[in-house]
Structures are given as C-alpha cells and as structure tokens.
Write a protein that holds these residues in place. Structure first.
Motif, PDB file in Angstrom:
ATOM      1  N   TYR A 159       1.463   9.774  -5.050  1.00 46.37           N
ATOM      2  CA  TYR A 159       2.074  11.025  -4.607  1.00 46.37           C
ATOM      3  C   TYR A 159       2.989  11.586  -5.695  1.00 46.37           C
ATOM      4  N   MET A 160       3.797  10.732  -6.288  1.00 40.06           N
ATOM      5  CA  MET A 160       4.750  11.184  -7.305  1.00 40.06           C
ATOM      6  C   MET A 160       4.055  11.653  -8.582  1.00 40.06           C
ATOM      7  N   THR A 161       2.866  11.138  -8.863  1.00 40.39           N
ATOM      8  CA  THR A 161       2.140  11.556 -10.061  1.00 40.39           C
ATOM      9  C   THR A 161       1.132  12.662  -9.761  1.00 40.39           C
ATOM     10  N   ASN A 162       1.197  13.235  -8.554  1.00 36.68           N
ATOM     11  CA  ASN A 162       0.312  14.338  -8.132  1.00 36.68           C
ATOM     12  C   ASN A 162      -1.159  13.974  -8.208  1.00 36.68           C
TER      13      ASN A 162
ATOM     14  N   LEU B  16       0.822  -1.208   0.000  1.00 36.63           N
ATOM     15  CA  LEU B  16       0.000   0.000   0.000  1.00 36.63           C
ATOM     16  C   LEU B  16       0.861   1.264   0.000  1.00 36.63           C
ATOM     17  N   MET B  17       1.962   1.226   0.737  1.00 45.48           N
ATOM     18  CA  MET B  17       2.849   2.393   0.751  1.00 45.48           C
ATOM     19  C   MET B  17       3.438   2.646  -0.632  1.00 45.48           C
ATOM     20  N   TRP B  18       3.799   1.588  -1.356  1.00 46.06           N
ATOM     21  CA  TRP B  18       4.307   1.778  -2.718  1.00 46.06           C
ATOM     22  C   TRP B  18       3.217   2.383  -3.606  1.00 46.06           C
ATOM     23  N   GLY B  19       1.970   1.928  -3.425  1.00 46.96           N
ATOM     24  CA  GLY B  19       0.863   2.490  -4.192  1.00 46.96           C
ATOM     25  C   GLY B  19       0.657   3.968  -3.894  1.00 46.96           C
TER      26      GLY B  19
END
Length: 86
Positions: free
Chosen positions: A43-46, A35-38
């Motif tokens: 987050y990185m794709t805004n 879930l953290m990777w998801g």
C-alpha cells in the motif's frame, strides 16, 4: 490509513502478551499479522491492486476478531471462572 497502521503496531505485540496464557491464539495471530505488514508495504509503495486492498481490509477484520478472542481469554475467562467458583 493511520488507524490501520496504529492497529498494526498494536496487533504485532498481541502474540507476546498471549504467549503465556494461550499459545494457540498467539500462534494463530502471527500469519495474519505478517500478511498485514506485507499488504501495508504494498500500500505504501502504491503497488496494491483493488483486490489486494480488499484482502487487506479482510485481514484487518480477521485480526480484530482474533484480538477480541484474545482479550476474552485474558480478561473475560478468568473473571467468569472466578464468579462460577463463588
């Protein structure tokens, strides 16, 4: 965010280190890591909402707690057992 990513990399390896010592803790750490990777991807794709941001922080805290439990099983418990035998 850099600290979160660094912890995410370390947390991703946690199940590998725990597998021989405690399979239950190792398996319990896998879903929060996924879930953290998801959340990190969103987050990185805004595309992370404020609620998603809060959930990411909660998962981070949950993973830190699991990592501390794992450290206790790996290092603390054997030390306690060694001293209780003496």
């Amino acid at each position: 965010m850099d600290m979160f990513f660094a912890y995410l990399l370390i947390a991703s390896a946690t199940p590998l280190f725990l597998w021989l010592d405690n399979k239950k803790v190792a398996l319990s750490s896998i879903p929060p890591i996924m879930l953290m990777w998801g959340f990190f991807f969103f987050y990185m794709t805004n595309r992370l909402s404020p609620t998603g941001h809060s959930l990411m922080v909660v998962l981070f805290i949950l993973n830190v707690i699991i990592a501390h439990i794992a450290a206790f099983f790996i290092y603390g418990l054997p030390l306690i057992r060694k001293h209780s035998r003496q």
